[in-house]
Enzyme design. Structure first.
Site, PDB file in Angstrom:
ATOM      1  N   THR A 182      22.343  83.755  97.538  1.00 38.33           N
ATOM      2  CA  THR A 182      21.627  83.821  98.810  1.00 38.33           C
ATOM      3  C   THR A 182      20.362  83.799  98.309  1.00 38.33           C
ATOM      4  O   THR A 182      18.874  83.473  99.284  1.00 38.33           O
ATOM      5  CB  THR A 182      21.760  84.759  98.911  1.00 38.33           C
ATOM      6  N   ASP A 183      19.399  83.253  97.374  1.00 37.12           N
ATOM      7  CA  ASP A 183      18.485  82.772  97.167  1.00 37.12           C
ATOM      8  C   ASP A 183      18.029  81.762  97.144  1.00 37.12           C
ATOM      9  O   ASP A 183      17.105  81.292  96.909  1.00 37.12           O
ATOM     10  CB  ASP A 183      18.240  83.283  95.094  1.00 37.12           C
ATOM     11  N   TYR A 184      19.330  80.712  97.266  1.00 37.77           N
ATOM     12  CA  TYR A 184      19.220  79.388  97.497  1.00 37.77           C
ATOM     13  C   TYR A 184      18.263  79.202  99.221  1.00 37.77           C
ATOM     14  O   TYR A 184      18.686  78.443  99.613  1.00 37.77           O
ATOM     15  CB  TYR A 184      19.674  78.390  97.808  1.00 37.77           C
TER      16      TYR A 184
END
Length: 670
Positions: free
Chosen positions: A611-613
């Site tokens: 989810t960081d991308y």
């Protein structure tokens, strides 16, 4: 926020998310389909498994909030109709093969002659030029070409995809960011431009900068399902428990040692390890393993004990205990778990297709809808699965001044033909082009950003602004260093706070300072920067700045036009808002973990902190839209962006399969 603007959306499944994001932000988005309907209407799952075009849950997922018309671009009449629509449009988004529209006389050069202010966005697998531009591609091959697929899955099998295809969702969200960057330049100097988006390069962010390894002289990271292998150190993140799986972050070093110490205290209390194991130097264990002071067998022994501990608990027990003890533990959620999430219910996240209606009036309130945990899937009064009855992921961000509204469900085929064709679009007035003495001017030149974010989501999102000319001041700490300074790839394989390729990548083009906020001088310097900034962005745990007296209401007294963004895993309120953590946990909470892997094995999850991308694309789009609103109105605002809530838009078809059909999507390998 984007109400003044019209978007012509000619995309199919390879770019529809772009138009949906702009529509959610208020733009008038017109989905333009061929007479027999968009290919996206033939993509499942389908409501009731009918297979009918109007029942495609993929179409419903990404055509919401849009109006819809049909045009036959193979014939002169349809081409002329598009030219007429272009006269009054601000954006045109398309996902045809490179050169297709040029062959019809509808390429960027031809359309810019009609409307020089037009921002045209082209979304393709490999971009408009280069040796692969004309290659055939699927979502799977585009994702494979990005480098991210190679890192995903078990080491003894082929790389494995997420069951919900991801590459063109990355491309669509990337297109929304860059459409608004081009728009910012257009509003400054009057000239539109052509934006070229490649799914391959958009999805390359999902390598977590491991794509840089060769160039940085670092050893390659190998594919390890449900974990990561750093040199000789093999770490597991996904553990089976009584009723499924849990994500347990078991890492070491400055950023993680405290979490691991508290975790092992719990494991000790329940009798799964002894005192000696509990009291290991969890801050320096990685160095000791690599240096031989601790044998690798000792790491495996600890992980086996952790596995036995996890098996003794349910997902809910592990999550509740982790929240209480401030640990990095979350469930590996199924789509059912996501829909019945206590946190999402408390945040009022779920929305009907066209927004709620005030009881007895027929008027939409556009308020979110709460689904009680453990309730049945959302259906119509008679149990039927209808577009109006199904609930959808809600706003990807909460805006204090201009909240996202849901006005309409996905359009039926040609639903708005008469409405749109009867109106005559007006060409916008031409503006004088103002270029600097060097020719082109960076799109966001003059924008000032105070970057208080750390790790990945915030820094990546703010890098978009820095890349296009904003002056960004990143605030760092010498005593609590950014976690990604301890992540590979390292220059020439040598670790160090100044040698991380990941940190360098996500913070490129920024200025950097260190401030000690515990000192009066440090606080005073920070407030001086707040007066200077157009944007303040932060990614601390929910409420941290409020408790420090640095919340939005306080800062706007210093700078009334300020745009402030807070982003964390679960948003700023709700029973699980205090959860601090990383994208590995966000991935598990949002459902990506359970949907990635082989059906006969444990889930592997996508590579790394997935989810960081995903979330940075929504963060950057939100900031750019808020900036445009401020340019027109002078009004700043506060943005609360939950990384999990934003990322759920990459899983909407699977979530609808549950809310419409009551069916849990399972991981399906390749």
């Amino acid at each position: 926020m984007l109400e003044p603007y019209r978007v012509l959306d000619l995309t199919d499944e390879r770019g529809m998310l772009c138009g949906q994001m702009l529509a959610d932000l208020g733009a008038d988005v017109i989905a333009i389909e061929p007479p027999d309907g968009s290919p996206a209407r033939r993509i499942g799952p389908f409501a009731g498994d009918s297979g009918a075009a109007e029942d495609s849950l993929f179409w419903r997922a990404y055509a919401r909030n849009k109006r819809g018309i049909t045009l036959d671009l193979a014939h002169a009449a349809g081409q002329q109709r598009l030219r007429e629509l272009v006269r009054g449009a601000d954006f045109l988004i398309e996902s045809f093969a490179p050169g297709y529209l040029d062959g019809l006389g509808l390429g960027y050069t031809a359309l810019a002659a009609i409307n020089p202010r037009l921002v045209m966005v082209s979304i393709t697998p490999f971009g408009q030029m280069g040796p692969k531009a004309g290659w055939a591609a699927t979502d799977l091959t585009a994702y494979a070409a990005s480098g991210a697929l190679l890192l995903t899955g078990d080491d003894d099998r082929a790389p494995v995809r997420c069951t919900v295809p991801q590459a063109f969702l990355h491309a669509g969200a990337e297109a929304a960011v860059n459409a608004l960057i081009a728009h910012a330049a257009r509003e400054r100097d009057g000239a539109g431009q052509h934006v070229d988006v490649s799914a391959q390069t958009a999805a390359a962010m999902a390598t977590m900068s491991m794509i840089l390894q060769e160039g940085w002289g670092e050893k390659p990271v190998l594919r390890v399902g449900g974990g990561v292998k750093l040199g000789p150190v093999l770490l597991r993140f996904i553990f089976p428990c009584k009723d499924g799986y849990a994500s347990i972050t078991f890492l070491f070093g400055t950023a993680f040692g405290g979490f691991t110490r508290r975790l092992m205290e719990w494991v000790y209390e329940e009798g799964f390890i002894d005192e000696t194991t509990r009291d290991k130097d969890w801050w320096n264990l990685a160095v000791q393993l690599v240096g031989g002071q601790e044998p690798m067998s000792e790491l495996e022994r600890c992980q086996q004990a952790l596995g036995r501990f996890a098996l003794a608990h349910t997902k809910a027990e592990l999550f509740a205990g982790g929240m209480q003890r401030k640990l990095l533990i979350v469930p590996v959620s199924t789509t059912a778990d996501v829909v019945h999430s206590e946190q999402l219910a408390a945040r009022g996240y779920w929305t009907p297709a066209a927004g709620n209606r005030e009881p007895g009036t027929g008027n939409r309130t556009n308020a979110p809808l709460s689904i009680a945990p453990l309730s049945i899937p959302w259906r119509g009064a008679g149990g039927e699965a209808t577009p109006e009855a199904a609930v959808y992921p809600g706003p990807f961000a909460k805006f204090s001044a201009t909240p996202i509204r849901y006005h309409r469900p996905a359009p039926t085929l040609g639903q708005h033909n008469a409405e749109i064709f009867q109106s005559t679009p007006q060409s916008p007035p031409l503006q004088k082009l103002e270029r600097g003495p060097g020719g082109e001017v960076a799109a966001l030149a003059g924008l000032k950003v105070l970057d208080l974010t750390w790790a990945m989501v915030g820094p990546v999102a703010i890098r978009y602004l820095a890349d296009y000319g904003a002056t960004v001041v990143k605030v760092d700490s010498a005593t609590h260093i950014d976690a990604v300074r301890s992540f590979q790839p390292f220059k020439d394989g040598e670790s160090g706070a100044e040698r991380s390729g990941l940190f360098s990548n996500v913070n490129c083009c920024k200025l950097g300072i260190s401030i000690n906020l515990s000192k009066p001088q440090g606080r005073g310097l920070l407030l001086k920067l707040v007066r200077w900034a157009d944007i303040v962005a932060e990614s601390f745990a929910a409420g941290a700045l409020r408790r420090a007296g640095l919340d939005y209401e306080t800062l706007r007294q210093i700078n009334p036009g300020l745009i402030m963004l807070s982003t964390c895993l679960n948003g700023q309120d709700g029973p699980q808002s205090a959860l601090a953590g990383f994208g590995t946990m966000g991935s598990a909470l949002a459902g990506f973990g359970a949907l990635t892997g082989w059906p006969d094995r444990a889930p592997t999850g996508p590579f790394g902190a997935y989810t960081d991308y995903v979330a940075p694309k929504f963060v950057a789009t939100s900031l750019l839209a808020a900036l445009d609103h401020r340019r027109r109105t002078g009004e700043g605002q506060y943005i609360d962006l939950s990384q999990v809530e934003a990322a759920l838009h990459f899983l909407t078809p699977a979530l609808l399969d549950y809310t419409v059909n009551g069916r849990i999507t399972r991981r399906a390998g390749n």
